[in-house]
Design a protein around this motif. Structure first.
Motif, PDB file in Angstrom:
ATOM      1  N   ILE A   1     -46.829  91.391  30.484  1.00  0.00           N
ATOM      2  CA  ILE A   1     -47.804  91.683  29.424  1.00  0.00           C
ATOM      3  C   ILE A   1     -49.226  91.523  29.955  1.00  0.00           C
ATOM      4  CG2 ILE A   1     -48.747  90.830  27.236  1.00  0.00           C
ATOM      5  CD1 ILE A   1     -45.783  90.175  26.474  1.00  0.00           C
ATOM      6  N   SER A   2     -49.488  90.420  30.646  1.00  0.00           N
ATOM      7  CA  SER A   2     -50.836  90.160  31.171  1.00  0.00           C
ATOM      8  C   SER A   2     -51.259  91.215  32.185  1.00  0.00           C
ATOM      9  CB  SER A   2     -50.894  88.775  31.813  1.00  0.00           C
ATOM     10  OG  SER A   2     -50.743  87.781  30.840  1.00  0.00           O
ATOM     11  N   ALA A   3     -50.350  91.576  33.077  1.00  0.00           N
ATOM     12  CA  ALA A   3     -50.687  92.580  34.093  1.00  0.00           C
ATOM     13  C   ALA A   3     -50.955  93.939  33.456  1.00  0.00           C
ATOM     14  CB  ALA A   3     -49.549  92.700  35.103  1.00  0.00           C
ATOM     15  N   THR A   4     -50.152  94.319  32.487  1.00  0.00           N
ATOM     16  CA  THR A   4     -50.347  95.609  31.803  1.00  0.00           C
ATOM     17  C   THR A   4     -51.636  95.602  30.998  1.00  0.00           C
ATOM     18  OG1 THR A   4     -47.952  95.883  31.681  1.00  0.00           O
ATOM     19  CG2 THR A   4     -49.278  97.283  30.249  1.00  0.00           C
ATOM     20  N   LEU A   5     -51.895  94.510  30.299  1.00  0.00           N
ATOM     21  CA  LEU A   5     -53.138  94.376  29.538  1.00  0.00           C
ATOM     22  C   LEU A   5     -54.352  94.484  30.450  1.00  0.00           C
ATOM     23  CD1 LEU A   5     -54.391  93.754  26.770  1.00  0.00           C
ATOM     24  CD2 LEU A   5     -54.130  91.336  27.290  1.00  0.00           C
ATOM     25  N   ALA A   6     -54.320  93.777  31.568  1.00  0.00           N
ATOM     26  CA  ALA A   6     -55.435  93.819  32.521  1.00  0.00           C
ATOM     27  C   ALA A   6     -55.637  95.227  33.066  1.00  0.00           C
ATOM     28  CB  ALA A   6     -55.186  92.835  33.662  1.00  0.00           C
ATOM     29  N   GLU A   7     -54.541  95.910  33.374  1.00  0.00           N
ATOM     30  CA  GLU A   7     -54.631  97.270  33.911  1.00  0.00           C
ATOM     31  C   GLU A   7     -55.263  98.229  32.900  1.00  0.00           C
ATOM     32  OE1 GLU A   7     -51.501 100.800  34.947  1.00  0.00           O
ATOM     33  OE2 GLU A   7     -50.967  98.782  35.594  1.00  0.00           O
ATOM     34  N   HIS A   8     -54.823  98.168  31.676  1.00  0.00           N
ATOM     35  CA  HIS A   8     -55.363  99.066  30.644  1.00  0.00           C
ATOM     36  C   HIS A   8     -56.823  98.756  30.330  1.00  0.00           C
ATOM     37  CE1 HIS A   8     -51.933 101.546  29.422  1.00  0.00           C
ATOM     38  NE2 HIS A   8     -51.212 100.526  29.861  1.00  0.00           N
ATOM     39  N   LEU A   9     -57.161  97.481  30.277  1.00  0.00           N
ATOM     40  CA  LEU A   9     -58.549  97.120  30.011  1.00  0.00           C
ATOM     41  C   LEU A   9     -59.460  97.545  31.157  1.00  0.00           C
ATOM     42  CD1 LEU A   9     -58.094  93.648  28.322  1.00  0.00           C
ATOM     43  CD2 LEU A   9     -58.983  95.733  27.260  1.00  0.00           C
ATOM     44  N   GLU A  10     -58.973  97.439  32.384  1.00  0.00           N
ATOM     45  CA  GLU A  10     -59.769  97.862  33.533  1.00  0.00           C
ATOM     46  C   GLU A  10     -60.077  99.358  33.455  1.00  0.00           C
ATOM     47  OE1 GLU A  10     -59.831  97.669  38.415  1.00  0.00           O
ATOM     48  OE2 GLU A  10     -58.236  96.663  37.303  1.00  0.00           O
ATOM     49  N   GLN A  11     -59.107 100.142  33.013  1.00  0.00           N
ATOM     50  CA  GLN A  11     -59.318 101.585  32.854  1.00  0.00           C
ATOM     51  C   GLN A  11     -60.394 101.883  31.810  1.00  0.00           C
ATOM     52  OE1 GLN A  11     -55.470 103.209  31.937  1.00  0.00           O
ATOM     53  NE2 GLN A  11     -54.658 102.793  33.973  1.00  0.00           N
ATOM     54  N   LYS A  12     -60.597 100.946  30.882  1.00  0.00           N
ATOM     55  CA  LYS A  12     -61.612 101.111  29.837  1.00  0.00           C
ATOM     56  C   LYS A  12     -62.924 100.426  30.198  1.00  0.00           C
ATOM     57  CE  LYS A  12     -58.792 103.203  27.036  1.00  0.00           C
ATOM     58  NZ  LYS A  12     -58.918 104.603  26.722  1.00  0.00           N
ATOM     59  N   GLY A  13     -62.990  99.882  31.414  1.00  0.00           N
ATOM     60  CA  GLY A  13     -64.244  99.280  31.864  1.00  0.00           C
ATOM     61  C   GLY A  13     -64.366  97.783  31.611  1.00  0.00           C
ATOM     62  N   TYR A  14     -63.230  97.112  31.427  1.00  0.00           N
ATOM     63  CA  TYR A  14     -63.249  95.676  31.168  1.00  0.00           C
ATOM     64  C   TYR A  14     -62.395  94.935  32.180  1.00  0.00           C
ATOM     65  CZ  TYR A  14     -65.381  96.737  26.695  1.00  0.00           C
ATOM     66  OH  TYR A  14     -66.235  97.191  25.724  1.00  0.00           O
ATOM     67  N   ARG A  15     -62.764  93.699  32.413  1.00  0.00           N
ATOM     68  CA  ARG A  15     -61.989  92.814  33.273  1.00  0.00           C
ATOM     69  C   ARG A  15     -61.321  91.786  32.366  1.00  0.00           C
ATOM     70  NH1 ARG A  15     -65.761  91.699  36.572  1.00  0.00           N
ATOM     71  NH2 ARG A  15     -65.103  93.242  38.089  1.00  0.00           N
ATOM     72  N   TYR A  16     -60.065  91.482  32.650  1.00  0.00           N
ATOM     73  CA  TYR A  16     -59.323  90.504  31.852  1.00  0.00           C
ATOM     74  C   TYR A  16     -58.746  89.451  32.768  1.00  0.00           C
ATOM     75  CZ  TYR A  16     -55.740  88.453  28.866  1.00  0.00           C
ATOM     76  OH  TYR A  16     -54.959  87.574  28.169  1.00  0.00           O
ATOM     77  N   ASP A  17     -59.006  88.201  32.444  1.00  0.00           N
ATOM     78  CA  ASP A  17     -58.469  87.076  33.209  1.00  0.00           C
ATOM     79  C   ASP A  17     -57.340  86.451  32.394  1.00  0.00           C
ATOM     80  OD1 ASP A  17     -57.869  84.819  34.635  1.00  0.00           O
ATOM     81  OD2 ASP A  17     -59.880  83.958  34.543  1.00  0.00           O
ATOM     82  N   PRO A  18     -56.085  86.682  32.792  1.00  0.00           N
ATOM     83  CA  PRO A  18     -54.967  86.150  32.012  1.00  0.00           C
ATOM     84  C   PRO A  18     -54.913  84.617  31.974  1.00  0.00           C
ATOM     85  CG  PRO A  18     -54.167  87.353  33.944  1.00  0.00           C
ATOM     86  CD  PRO A  18     -55.646  87.477  33.928  1.00  0.00           C
ATOM     87  N   ALA A  19     -55.459  83.968  32.966  1.00  0.00           N
ATOM     88  CA  ALA A  19     -55.438  82.496  32.998  1.00  0.00           C
ATOM     89  C   ALA A  19     -56.296  81.901  31.885  1.00  0.00           C
ATOM     90  CB  ALA A  19     -55.898  81.990  34.356  1.00  0.00           C
ATOM     91  N   THR A  20     -57.406  82.570  31.570  1.00  0.00           N
ATOM     92  CA  THR A  20     -58.322  82.051  30.550  1.00  0.00           C
ATOM     93  C   THR A  20     -58.359  82.920  29.297  1.00  0.00           C
ATOM     94  OG1 THR A  20     -60.183  83.286  31.484  1.00  0.00           O
ATOM     95  CG2 THR A  20     -59.822  81.040  32.304  1.00  0.00           C
ATOM     96  N   ALA A  21     -57.709  84.086  29.350  1.00  0.00           N
ATOM     97  CA  ALA A  21     -57.707  85.067  28.253  1.00  0.00           C
ATOM     98  C   ALA A  21     -59.119  85.551  27.936  1.00  0.00           C
ATOM     99  CB  ALA A  21     -57.029  84.505  27.009  1.00  0.00           C
ATOM    100  N   VAL A  22     -59.959  85.600  28.967  1.00  0.00           N
ATOM    101  CA  VAL A  22     -61.341  86.050  28.792  1.00  0.00           C
ATOM    102  C   VAL A  22     -61.446  87.516  29.232  1.00  0.00           C
ATOM    103  CG1 VAL A  22     -63.727  85.771  29.599  1.00  0.00           C
ATOM    104  CG2 VAL A  22     -62.322  83.766  29.080  1.00  0.00           C
ATOM    105  N   MET A  23     -62.080  88.304  28.381  1.00  0.00           N
ATOM    106  CA  MET A  23     -62.323  89.709  28.655  1.00  0.00           C
ATOM    107  C   MET A  23     -63.830  89.904  28.817  1.00  0.00           C
ATOM    108  SD  MET A  23     -61.135  92.921  26.313  1.00  0.00           S
ATOM    109  CE  MET A  23     -62.572  93.196  25.311  1.00  0.00           C
ATOM    110  N   SER A  24     -64.223  90.636  29.855  1.00  0.00           N
ATOM    111  CA  SER A  24     -65.647  90.875  30.060  1.00  0.00           C
ATOM    112  C   SER A  24     -65.859  92.327  30.520  1.00  0.00           C
ATOM    113  CB  SER A  24     -66.209  89.905  31.101  1.00  0.00           C
ATOM    114  OG  SER A  24     -65.500  90.015  32.316  1.00  0.00           O
ATOM    115  N   LYS A  25     -67.031  92.838  30.205  1.00  0.00           N
ATOM    116  CA  LYS A  25     -67.398  94.199  30.573  1.00  0.00           C
ATOM    117  C   LYS A  25     -67.684  94.243  32.071  1.00  0.00           C
ATOM    118  CE  LYS A  25     -68.820  98.411  29.352  1.00  0.00           C
ATOM    119  NZ  LYS A  25     -67.834  99.433  29.201  1.00  0.00           N
ATOM    120  N   ILE A  26     -67.140  95.257  32.744  1.00  0.00           N
ATOM    121  CA  ILE A  26     -67.398  95.440  34.171  1.00  0.00           C
ATOM    122  C   ILE A  26     -68.756  96.117  34.297  1.00  0.00           C
ATOM    123  CG2 ILE A  26     -66.684  96.621  36.278  1.00  0.00           C
ATOM    124  CD1 ILE A  26     -63.788  96.430  35.239  1.00  0.00           C
TER     125      ILE A  26
END
Length: 68
Positions: free
Chosen positions: A41-66
């Protein structure tokens, strides 16, 4: 947003039921492990968010704009 929330809840219900059936039918399958499920789930979430211009850290559940 209400529809998306309901759709998400329905998807989670389906996934839980499928997970229970998988565990019943093939208890040694990799995806029975909650840890393996969470990693997928975390890897898929991170991959999809990256495609939308965001970085996701599964360890902290923090999402940030690239920043470009």
């Amino acid at each position: 947003m209400t529809f998306l929330d309901a759709r998400s809840a329905a998807g989670v219900a389906l996934l839980r039921r499928l997970s229970s059936e998988l565990e019943r039918l093939k208890p040694d399958h990799d995806l029975v492990s909650r840890d393996a499920q969470q990693k997928l789930i975390s890897a898929t979430l991170a991959e999809h968010l990256e495609q939308k211009g965001y970085r996701y850290d599964p360890a902290t559940a923090v999402m940030s704009k690239i920043e470009a």
